[in-house]
Structure formats: structure tokens, C-alpha cells
Design a protein around this motif. Structure first.
Motif: not given
Length: 448
Positions: A80, A83-84, A86-87, A240, A304-305, A307-308, A310
Motif C-alpha cells: 500500500c 503504491v501511494k 507512486g501516486q 486495503n 508497486g510504484y 504500477y501506481g 502506470e
């Protein structure tokens, strides 16, 4: 380097360089951990006796079950956070850190209390005999007393990697392993505390490492740091974390079920020495598989990064490099185990019966070991991108869906050899299910 700069590098640096940067510290840490496990079992086998090795084997399911809860929180939270980051949602990433601490505290304490109250019946159910129960009980009483520390230690290490600090995560494990070995010399060899001393060494070393981890996360100059207001559980964050963490939880919980079943099968077909041989073979398998775990831990923040963010081309390149690395590692382990099974088994025991059974079993266990790496990396890949159902299916396929029925049926026909052969048979079957699914899914990404 602060957390923000480290996170940005995950989407910019060459993927091969990043994987080496993140996987190497994880592999070093996992290798050190494996070597510790070998030293731990060697001390117990040589100084306490073959019954103690069998008793230690009985504790594997309970250790796996504890690890299942720890992995569920730690891996779920670190994914989590990756990903966050990365966003670029840094506030949510920090609150996820705080919720990780709270969840580990609650789950670790609850697991400790329940298992300590029911310890003897649990160990009997796991296959303990009158000879092995005292050793298993002594070891697990100490391990369970420090269960909160163990959960928190592994959880914080996973978050360190997700926050772009793979070297600090490695240092934490190396310190723990080094201190563990030193304390085993003190507690087992010098003070003669036996199997209880080995467990005490583990908890003391993890406690010291956990203090350092908390010190790292208390630095207010870091993007992710411990502060007031982030510890109260938030339903969406917990959901999550647990949704992603359910796959590693089931993988470890399934291992628990399998080891319980296998221990009882080995008692049935090979007696206490059969359990000891299974314990030794499992220890050797895990030495090499820990390298693969290091690879999957290294790929997790990168996949993860990206993918977040894209950046699917970078994500897929990381996947293929990880599969290649894992396969090469396990091919090495396969070659050594096929060529030198008796020499490897002799590290753990000099008992002639246990030595012969262990060497024979090791060759069976490692028969198709070199294909397991691609299956493990693929399972972790789906977990990293939040494809929970696929990851769960692949986690269950190798052990629960295939190994459990094979380990029941094959010994009925071929006895103890059939039980050993069920392990490589399930490995091959799971691999044959995994690769086509991966190739089909990759086609979907290439359309983006």
C-alpha cells in the motif's frame, strides 16, 4: 537520501540497476537469516540431540501461523505504501505506517495469548510425541512470549523497503542474525539453556533491532515518520492492508496446514526420525528459497510504484529480471543438493539413521526445485499490483490444492518414498498452472 527522493528514483532509474539496488540487500539479509537458521539447528542437533531437532520441526506450523499474521500486515502495508508513494499521496502513506504499528500490536498480542493458553493441545495436534513435546513446548513458550516484538520487527522491516531504504532493512536483519548467533553461543553453548536458550536468543536479538527501527522512523526530517495522529485505525486503510495482505497470509497459513499434515504423515511412515529428516530437508530448502524471497522483496517496491505510476513497461521488465534471477538461484541450490546431500545433512546431525533419511529426503525434495522460483515471483507480482484473487489462487495451488491430496495418496502406494515424492510432484503441477496464467495476463498489459 530522503524518502521522497528514494521514491522518485523507483520510476526513473534503470530497472536492472534498481532491482540490484533493492534485491541485493534483501538477499543478503535473507541469506544471513538462513545461515542463522542452519546454525541454530546445528547447535540444537549437536548439543541437545536428534529428538530436539524433531521437536523443533514440530514448531514449524506454529511459527508459520505466527508468520502468516505478520506477513499479512507487513506485506499488505508495504505494498500500500509503495503504491501511494507512486501516486505521490504521502499523507496516506504515513497514516498507513501508523496503522501498521497498531495492527501488529493488536494481532501479535492476541495470537500470543490464545496460543500460550492452548500450547500443549496445539503441539499434539501438530504431531508432537511424548519424546518431542517437551522440546517443542520449551521453544514455543519463549517465542510466543515475544510474539508482539516479532510481528513488529518484520512489519517495520517491510515498511523500510517500501520507503526506499533497502540498506537499512538489510542492516536490521544482519544485526539481528549476528546478535542471534552471539546470544546462542551464550545461552545454548555456555549457559546450557538448551532449546529454550535458542528461542531466547531470537527474541532478544529482534527486540534490539526493533528499537533501532523505531529510532529510524522517529526522525521528523523523513517523509515517512512516526508521529501523533497516525496510529488510530482507519477502516479504509485497514481494509486495503488486509485485502493485499490476505495472499501472503494464506500462503503462510497454508504452509502451516501442510506442515501439520506432513509432520503427522512423516510420524506415520517414518517415526520421529522421519519428522527430523523432514525438518532438516526443509531447512536446506529454505536456505536457497530465502534468496528468492530476497528477490521478491526487492521487486515489490519497484513493481508497486511503477504500477501506481502506470509505467507498465518498467513494471514488466522488473518481473522478467526477477524470474531470471530466482531461477538461476534455485538451479544452483538444486545442483548442490543433488551432488552433496549427505555432506549437507551432516551439518545438522551425526546420528546415522537421521543422516541417511535426511540425505535421501533432500534429493526428493529438491528434484524440480529450479522451477519453483518463477512460480514464487509470479505470485508476488500479482500481489504487488493488487490482483488479490489471482495471487491467492497461485498461493494455494502449490500446497493446498496439489500437495495435500498427493501427500495423502502417494504414500498409500509407495510408502515413505511416496511421501517425499509428493513434494516435487506438486511443485511441477503448480508451475504448469502458473506460467500460462502469467503469459495471458501480460498480454493485457502490453495493450496499454
Amino acid at each position: 537520501m530522503d524518502n521522497k527522493q528514494a521514491a522518485l528514483e523507483l520510476g526513473q532509474k534503470p530497472v536492472g540497476q534498481l532491482l540490484w539496488q533493492y534485491a541485493l540487500p534483501a538477499m543478503v539479509a535473507m541469506t544471513a537469516s538462513s545461515l542463522y537458521n542452519i546454525i541454530d539447528r546445528a547447535f540444537i542437533g549437536q548439543l541437545v540431540g536428534p529428538e530436539a531437532i524433531a521437536g523443533l520441526g514440530i514448531t514449524f506450523p506454529l511459527m508459520n501461523l505466527s508468520g502468516a499474521f505478520g506477513a499479512g500486515v507487513g506485506v499488505g502495508a508495504s505494498t500500500c505504501i509503495s503504491v501511494k508513494l507512486g501516486q505521490k499521496d504521502y499523507e496516506t502513506a504515513e497514516h498507513t505506517l501508523g496503522n501498521t504499528v497498531t495492527l501488529n500490536l493488536i494481532i501479535g498480542a492476541a495470537f500470543m495469548v490464545v496460543c500460550l493458553l492452548l500450547l500443549d493441545p496445539i503441539l499434539r495436534f501438530f504431531g508432537a510425541s511424548d519424546a518431542t513435546l517437551p522440546y517443542a513446548r520449551e521453544f514455543m513458550q519463549v517465542i510466543l512470549a515475544g510474539n508482539v516484538v516479532t510481528h513488529m520487527y518484520f512489519g517495520m522491516n517491510a515498511v523500510l523497503r517500501a520507503a526506499g531504504k533497502p540498506r537499512q532493512a538489510m542492516y536490521s536483519v544482519l544485526f539481528t542474525v549476528g546478535m542471534n548467533i552471539l546470544l546462542i553461543l551464550v545461552f545454548v553453548w555456555w549457559m546450557r539453556l538448551g532449546i529454550r536458550g535458542a528461542a531466547l536468543a531470537t527474541i532478544c536479538a529482534q527486540s534490539m533491532a526493533l528499537c533501532w527501527q523505531f529510532w529510524l522512523f522517529s526522525n521528523k526530517n523523513e517523509l515517512l515518520h512516526l508521529r501523533r495522529g497516525i496510529y488510530r485505525l482507519k477502516a479504509n486503510l485497514v481494509k486495503n492492508i488486509l485485502a493485499i495482505g490476505i495472499s501472503p497470509f494464506l500462503m503462510n497459513a497454508t504452509s502451516c496446514v501442510i506442515v501439520i499434515f506432513m509432520n503427522n504423515q512423516f510420524v506415520r511412515y517414518g517415526g520421529d526420525m522421519g519428522v527430523g529428516a523432514y525438518s532438516i530437508a526443509n531447512s536446506v530448502v529454505m536456505v536457497f528459497f530465502m534468496f528468492v524471497i530476497g528477490v521478491t522483496q526487492g521487486m515489490q517496491p519497484i513493481v508497486g510504484y511503477n504500477y501506481g505510476a502506470e509505467k507498465y513497461d518498467r513494471m514488466l521488465r522488473c518481473l522478467w529480471l526477477s524470474i531470471a534471477a530466482a531461477t538461476a538461484i534455485l538451479l544452483t541450490g538444486w545442483g548442490l543438493s543433488m551432488a552433496f546431500p549427505r555432506q549437507i545433512a551432516r551439518i545438522f546431525t551425526t546420528d546415522p539413521t537421521l543422516l541417511e533419511m535426511s540425505a535421501h529426503g533432500l534429493r526428493w525434495d529438491m528434484l524440480v526445485f529450479f522451477i519453483v522460483g518463477s512460480q514464487a515471483v509470479t505470485t508476488n507480482f500479482f500481489q504487488c499490483i493488487g490482483k488479490v484473487k489471482i495471487s491467492i489462487f497461485l498461493s494455494l495451488s502449490r500446497q493446498l490444492i496439489l500437495l495435500l491430496p498427493m501427500a495423502y495418496v502417494m504414500p498409500l502406494v509407495w510408502g515413505l518414498d511416496g511421501l517425499w515424492a509428493s513434494m516435487p510432484a506438486s511443485d511441477f503441477g503448480s508451475w504448469a498452472m502458473t506460467i500460462p496464467l502469467l503469459l495471458w495476463y501480460i498480454k493485457k498489459f502490453k495493450k496499454h
